[in-house]
Design an enzyme around this catalytic site. Structure first.
Site, PDB file in Angstrom:
ATOM      1  N   PRO A 148       0.784  -1.226   0.000  1.00  0.00           N
ATOM      2  CA  PRO A 148       0.000   0.000   0.000  1.00  0.00           C
ATOM      3  C   PRO A 148       0.821   1.284   0.000  1.00  0.00           C
ATOM      4  CG  PRO A 148      -0.120  -1.103   2.123  1.00  0.00           C
ATOM      5  CD  PRO A 148       0.525  -2.060   1.168  1.00  0.00           C
ATOM      6  N   ASN A 149       0.281   2.253  -0.708  1.00  0.00           N
ATOM      7  CA  ASN A 149       0.821   3.613  -0.811  1.00  0.00           C
ATOM      8  C   ASN A 149       2.053   3.734  -1.698  1.00  0.00           C
ATOM      9  OD1 ASN A 149      -1.120   4.867   1.033  1.00  0.00           O
ATOM     10  ND2 ASN A 149      -0.139   3.596   2.577  1.00  0.00           N
TER      11      ASN A 149
ATOM     12  N   ARG B  29       4.869  11.064  -2.258  1.00  0.00           N
ATOM     13  CA  ARG B  29       4.635  11.123  -0.807  1.00  0.00           C
ATOM     14  C   ARG B  29       5.964  11.127  -0.053  1.00  0.00           C
ATOM     15  NH1 ARG B  29       3.761   5.608   2.641  1.00  0.00           N
ATOM     16  NH2 ARG B  29       5.101   4.341   1.343  1.00  0.00           N
TER      17      ARG B  29
ATOM     18  N   TYR C  33      11.183   8.652   1.151  1.00  0.00           N
ATOM     19  CA  TYR C  33      11.135   7.625   0.099  1.00  0.00           C
ATOM     20  C   TYR C  33      11.795   8.046  -1.212  1.00  0.00           C
ATOM     21  CZ  TYR C  33       7.844   5.528   3.360  1.00  0.00           C
ATOM     22  OH  TYR C  33       7.271   4.975   4.481  1.00  0.00           O
TER      23      TYR C  33
ATOM     24  N   ASN D 110       8.112  -5.668  -1.362  1.00  0.00           N
ATOM     25  CA  ASN D 110       8.060  -4.565  -0.403  1.00  0.00           C
ATOM     26  C   ASN D 110       6.606  -4.508   0.071  1.00  0.00           C
ATOM     27  OD1 ASN D 110       7.915  -2.280   1.098  1.00  0.00           O
ATOM     28  ND2 ASN D 110       8.979  -0.952  -0.359  1.00  0.00           N
TER      29      ASN D 110
ATOM     30  N   ALA E  69       3.306  -1.040   4.562  1.00  0.00           N
ATOM     31  CA  ALA E  69       2.753  -1.113   5.921  1.00  0.00           C
ATOM     32  C   ALA E  69       2.314  -2.535   6.304  1.00  0.00           C
ATOM     33  CB  ALA E  69       1.592  -0.144   6.056  1.00  0.00           C
TER      34      ALA E  69
ATOM     35  N   GLU F  55      12.926  -9.444   0.994  1.00  0.00           N
ATOM     36  CA  GLU F  55      12.075  -8.350   1.499  1.00  0.00           C
ATOM     37  C   GLU F  55      12.831  -7.030   1.307  1.00  0.00           C
ATOM     38  OE1 GLU F  55      11.306  -9.064   5.643  1.00  0.00           O
ATOM     39  OE2 GLU F  55      10.476  -7.066   5.984  1.00  0.00           O
TER      40      GLU F  55
ATOM     41  N   HIS G 215      12.747  -2.746   1.869  1.00  0.00           N
ATOM     42  CA  HIS G 215      12.186  -1.493   2.366  1.00  0.00           C
ATOM     43  C   HIS G 215      13.048  -0.364   1.841  1.00  0.00           C
ATOM     44  CE1 HIS G 215       9.670  -3.861   4.881  1.00  0.00           C
ATOM     45  NE2 HIS G 215      10.739  -4.514   5.302  1.00  0.00           N
TER      46      HIS G 215
ATOM     47  N   ARG H  65      13.429   4.428  12.165  1.00  0.00           N
ATOM     48  CA  ARG H  65      12.151   5.144  12.208  1.00  0.00           C
ATOM     49  C   ARG H  65      11.344   4.742  13.455  1.00  0.00           C
ATOM     50  NH1 ARG H  65       9.399   4.750   6.530  1.00  0.00           N
ATOM     51  NH2 ARG H  65       8.147   6.421   7.467  1.00  0.00           N
TER      52      ARG H  65
HETATM   53  C1  DHK Z   1       7.161   1.590   3.049  1.00  0.00           C
HETATM   54  C2  DHK Z   1       6.043   1.905   3.771  1.00  0.00           C
HETATM   55  O1  DHK Z   1       4.948   2.343   3.162  1.00  0.00           O
HETATM   56  C3  DHK Z   1       6.012   1.839   5.241  1.00  0.00           C
HETATM   57  O2  DHK Z   1       4.749   1.489   5.742  1.00  0.00           O
HETATM   58  C4  DHK Z   1       7.073   0.894   5.798  1.00  0.00           C
HETATM   59  C5  DHK Z   1       8.339   0.955   3.675  1.00  0.00           C
HETATM   60  C6  DHK Z   1       8.420   1.168   5.160  1.00  0.00           C
HETATM   61  C7  DHK Z   1       9.613   1.298   2.915  1.00  0.00           C
HETATM   62  O3  DHK Z   1      10.557   1.842   3.489  1.00  0.00           O
HETATM   63  O4  DHK Z   1       9.668   0.983   1.718  1.00  0.00           O
HETATM   64  O5  DHK Z   1       7.130   1.048   7.196  1.00  0.00           O
END
Ligand code: DHK
Length: 148
Positions: free
Chosen positions: A11-12, A19, A24, A75, A78, A99, A101, A108
């Site tokens: 998600p996101n 964002r 990111y 990835n 959340a 995995e 991130h 964090r």
């Molecule tokens: C991305 C997210 O959206 C967060 O919810 C994770 C992760 C970290 C990232 O660092 O790619 O906590």
């Protein structure tokens, strides 16, 4: 063994580049996909690249990968921190899982320090920015070749 790799995004991540760029970065998910596809050519891998904001879609892609793929880069965003369902799906997948991130989750908030997915992952990459995806793909290729 098949040379197909699934690259799954939670998600996101569709908002990547827009964002919280201080966390990111400025690259979009389309930029990440392009970089992954370019490297995949070099490594002679086929890639299925997906993103969803819905947990069940990620689970369905993992189930699909059971039948077709030799590795998964994921990835879970959340979902990392609370999805037992994604962990269970990955536990039913028999090939390498890496995995990823983008941010260093350990630097964090505390709730980001725990990952359900890490209990299954063969490796974890965090804090390498979007470069983490191509690093993960290289590792998957290595592990797939090792298994031959
Ligand atoms: C991305 C997210 O959206 C967060 O919810 C994770 C992760 C970290 C990232 O660092 O790619 O906590």
């Amino acid at each position: 063994m098949t040379r197909l790799v699934y690259v799954l995004n939670g998600p996101n991540l569709n908002l990547l580049g827009k964002r919280q760029p201080h966390i990111y970065g400025h690259e979009t998910l389309a930029d990440v996909e392009a970089a992954v596809r370019e490297l995949a050519k070099e490594l002679q891998l086929e890639v299925r690249f997906h993103q969803s904001n819905r947990e069940y879609e990620i689970i369905d892609w993992i189930h699909e990968a059971r039948e077709t793929a030799g590795g998964i880069v994921i990835n879970p965003a959340a979902f990392t921190h609370y999805s037992v369902a994604i962990l269970d799906a990955l536990n039913a997948f028999d090939a390498p899982v890496i995995e990823v991130h983008i941010s260093n989750v350990h630097k964090r908030e505390e709730f980001r320090h725990h990952s359900f997915v890490s209990a299954r992952a063969d490796g974890v990459i965090a804090g390498f920015g979007t470069q983490g995806y191509t690093l993960a793909l290289r590792r998957i290729a290595f592990l797939m070749d090792q298994k031959k």
